[in-house]
Design a protein around this motif. Structure first.
Motif, PDB file in Angstrom:
ATOM      1  N   PRO A 192       0.818  -1.217   0.000  1.00  0.00           N
ATOM      2  CA  PRO A 192       0.000   0.000   0.000  1.00  0.00           C
ATOM      3  C   PRO A 192       0.849   1.263   0.000  1.00  0.00           C
ATOM      4  CG  PRO A 192       0.095  -0.931   2.190  1.00  0.00           C
ATOM      5  CD  PRO A 192       0.801  -1.901   1.294  1.00  0.00           C
ATOM      6  N   GLY A 197       3.835   0.025   3.648  1.00  0.00           N
ATOM      7  CA  GLY A 197       3.946  -0.449   2.278  1.00  0.00           C
ATOM      8  C   GLY A 197       5.144   0.124   1.550  1.00  0.00           C
ATOM      9  N   ARG A 223       2.189   0.870  -5.978  1.00  0.00           N
ATOM     10  CA  ARG A 223       1.462   1.063  -4.728  1.00  0.00           C
ATOM     11  C   ARG A 223      -0.047   1.221  -4.980  1.00  0.00           C
ATOM     12  NH1 ARG A 223       5.112  -0.765  -4.387  1.00  0.00           N
ATOM     13  NH2 ARG A 223       7.154  -0.142  -3.665  1.00  0.00           N
ATOM     14  N   TYR A 224      -0.824   0.622  -4.109  1.00  0.00           N
ATOM     15  CA  TYR A 224      -2.266   0.833  -4.157  1.00  0.00           C
ATOM     16  C   TYR A 224      -2.673   1.715  -2.974  1.00  0.00           C
ATOM     17  CZ  TYR A 224      -2.787  -2.610  -0.378  1.00  0.00           C
ATOM     18  OH  TYR A 224      -2.704  -3.263   0.829  1.00  0.00           O
ATOM     19  N   GLN A 225      -3.804   2.375  -3.098  1.00  0.00           N
ATOM     20  CA  GLN A 225      -4.282   3.225  -2.014  1.00  0.00           C
ATOM     21  C   GLN A 225      -4.991   2.371  -0.958  1.00  0.00           C
ATOM     22  OE1 GLN A 225      -3.543   6.467  -1.543  1.00  0.00           O
ATOM     23  NE2 GLN A 225      -2.282   6.131  -3.365  1.00  0.00           N
ATOM     24  N   PRO A 226      -4.681   2.573   0.321  1.00  0.00           N
ATOM     25  CA  PRO A 226      -5.381   1.820   1.374  1.00  0.00           C
ATOM     26  C   PRO A 226      -6.888   1.947   1.241  1.00  0.00           C
ATOM     27  CG  PRO A 226      -3.511   3.008   2.293  1.00  0.00           C
ATOM     28  CD  PRO A 226      -3.642   3.474   0.872  1.00  0.00           C
ATOM     29  N   SER A 228      -8.626   0.238  -0.867  1.00  0.00           N
ATOM     30  CA  SER A 228      -8.975   0.104  -2.277  1.00  0.00           C
ATOM     31  C   SER A 228     -10.089  -0.933  -2.433  1.00  0.00           C
ATOM     32  CB  SER A 228      -7.749  -0.339  -3.080  1.00  0.00           C
ATOM     33  OG  SER A 228      -8.082  -0.590  -4.419  1.00  0.00           O
ATOM     34  N   MET A 250      -0.589  -5.556   4.351  1.00  0.00           N
ATOM     35  CA  MET A 250      -1.918  -5.007   4.097  1.00  0.00           C
ATOM     36  C   MET A 250      -2.704  -4.904   5.398  1.00  0.00           C
ATOM     37  SD  MET A 250      -2.857  -7.457   0.815  1.00  0.00           S
ATOM     38  CE  MET A 250      -3.974  -6.316  -0.005  1.00  0.00           C
ATOM     39  N   ASP A 254      -8.269  -4.607   3.228  1.00  0.00           N
ATOM     40  CA  ASP A 254      -7.671  -4.682   1.893  1.00  0.00           C
ATOM     41  C   ASP A 254      -7.391  -6.122   1.493  1.00  0.00           C
ATOM     42  OD1 ASP A 254      -7.793  -1.980   1.478  1.00  0.00           O
ATOM     43  OD2 ASP A 254      -5.737  -1.596   2.124  1.00  0.00           O
TER      44      ASP A 254
END
Length: 426
Positions: A192, A197, A223-226, A228, A250, A254
């Motif tokens: 994240p 992350g 990276r993904y946004q928390p 998501s 995570m 998530d």
């Protein structure tokens, strides 16, 4: 530039305020006249929000600590009462900083402690550092704690100290687990866009470089946004690369989203090893049969060969006491929350002057003790203000209706035994 009152450290502000506005007769601390003075400990923890699993056992731990402190703690031949003031960070870094500031400036705590991921630990430690208040933290890998706070190797921090394991320990544990799995060496990474992350996925300080050296190919789509709600791009990338292992760090919501979408999209890795999300039995149980076989880091179990310096309780006695009182299975943060106050008590007993924050900090830095999570010794650490505790890797294995966290890789840590063999996900 002249500093405003807002930017003055708490101790200096209070000294300046007393000198400017207080009558001479009131300058001395009122507790100096008390028969039994009181020392205040501030405590910050995520009681609510997506990180609440880390604080699930707080009431139980704090109740035991208050009992251990009930008769007071002795310092330099004098007994001190100890008051604990606990605040909820709501799993929000901004809120953590806010309640820490309130504890420091409003409640005027003498020591502040915090735990449970960089989202709690870092903002609390930053508030303590700027206000020159002694601070002890745990439950956060040391790299996101140290480098996430812009720590400089060789310099470190003035007032803030941390004990926990590091990403190098995660890597050793995970590699031992994966090497024994028979899965291929292509690993999908889920990191994240937060302090944890970014540390775990850092190309030099995180997992990518050592995994590459060890012959593993890490597929990192970014990276993904928390919080998501769509991991389709990650799942597609993992399927295309032929990933048989998935790893990352995570929060529980998530992972639940990812794992449900992986099933829907036909992605079936052989090994899934995720930090943070897979620590808690309540979350694993919520996944039903798809929780069986998931793997994660293991910081502490009832089988760990350590005991409390406060009451002599073994790791098993502490864990079983929680289950007996609450009816819920033990969780890993129990040991580290208890150890926070073990260290605080040891520091209170040894500090040369409990009225002086610098003397308390000096006592923290000089700590060399055994706790219910192992040795805490800031003269022996990878970085200034940091000391490490042992780490293993475990797997949730279901027997009947019960999930048990079994140690499946301990890479030779003395006293921490493997309790089961790794099994692949079905």
């Amino acid at each position: 530039m002249t500093k405003t009152l807002k930017h003055l450290p708490r101790r200096r502000f209070l000294q300046a305020g007393a000198a400017a506005f207080a009558a001479p007769a009131l300058l001395k601390s009122t507790r100096a006249y008390a028969a039994t003075p009181t020392l205040r400990i501030g405590h910050v923890s995520p009681r609510t929000g997506p990180l609440a699993g880390f604080a699930e056992a707080d009431d139980y731990v704090l109740k035991g600590i208050e009992q251990a402190f009930a008769a007071g703690l002795e310092n330099n031949g004098k007994s001190w009462n100890v008051e604990i003031i606990s605040k909820d960070s709501q799993s929000n870094p901004n809120r953590a900083a806010e309640v820490a500031a309130d504890l420091i400036l409003g409640e005027e705590v003498d020591i502040i402690v915090a735990a449970s991921t960089p989202d709690t630990v870092n903002p609390v430690a930053d508030q303590a550092e700027v206000n020159e208040v002694p601070c002890i933290t745990t439950d956060c890998p040391w790299q996101p704690y140290f480098f996430g706070r812009n720590g400089v190797p060789g310099e470190g921090f003035q007032s803030t100290y941390h004990f926990f394991w590091g990403l190098e320990d995660v890597i050793y544990s995970f590699l031992e687990l994966w090497d024994a799995s028979g899965a291929n060496s292509v690993v999908g990474g889920l990191f994240p866009n937060d302090a944890d992350g970014n540390a775990w996925g850092h190309p030099e300080l995180g997992l990518p470089k050592p995994l590459g050296i060890s012959g593993y190919d890490l597929i990192d789509p970014g990276r993904y946004q928390p919080l998501s709600d769509d991991f389709s791009n990650y799942i597609s990338a993992f399927k295309e690369a032929g990933c048989e292992i998935v790893t990352g760090n995570m929060i529980p919501p998530d992972f639940a989203t990812f794992w449900a979408q992986a099933a829907q999209q036909g992605f079936r890795p052989k090994v899934v090893t995720i930090g943070k999300a897979l620590l808690f039995p309540s979350f694993i149980e919520s996944l039903g049969d798809r929780g069986d076989g998931l793997t994660s880091e293991v910081w502490w179990t009832p089988n760990h060969p350590f005991s409390s310096s406060l009451n002599g309780a073994s790791a098993r006695q502490l864990a079983e006491g929680y289950t007996a009182e609450t009816g819920r299975p033990w969780t890993q943060p129990i040991g580290f929350k208890h150890a926070l106050f073990e260290v605080a008590a040891d520091v209170i007993r040894r500090a040369e002057d409990l009225e002086d924050p610098e003397a308390i900090v000096a006592a923290i830095a000089a700590t060399q003790m055994s706790t219910i999570v192992g040795k805490v010794d800031w003269s022996d650490g990878p970085m200034n203000n940091v000391t490490k505790t042992p780490l293993a890797a475990g797997q949730w294995q279901k027997t009947g209706d019960t999930f048990n966290l079994e140690v499946v890789a301990s890479y030779g840590i003395q006293g921490i035994e493997q309790t089961a063999d790794l099994k692949l996900l079905s």
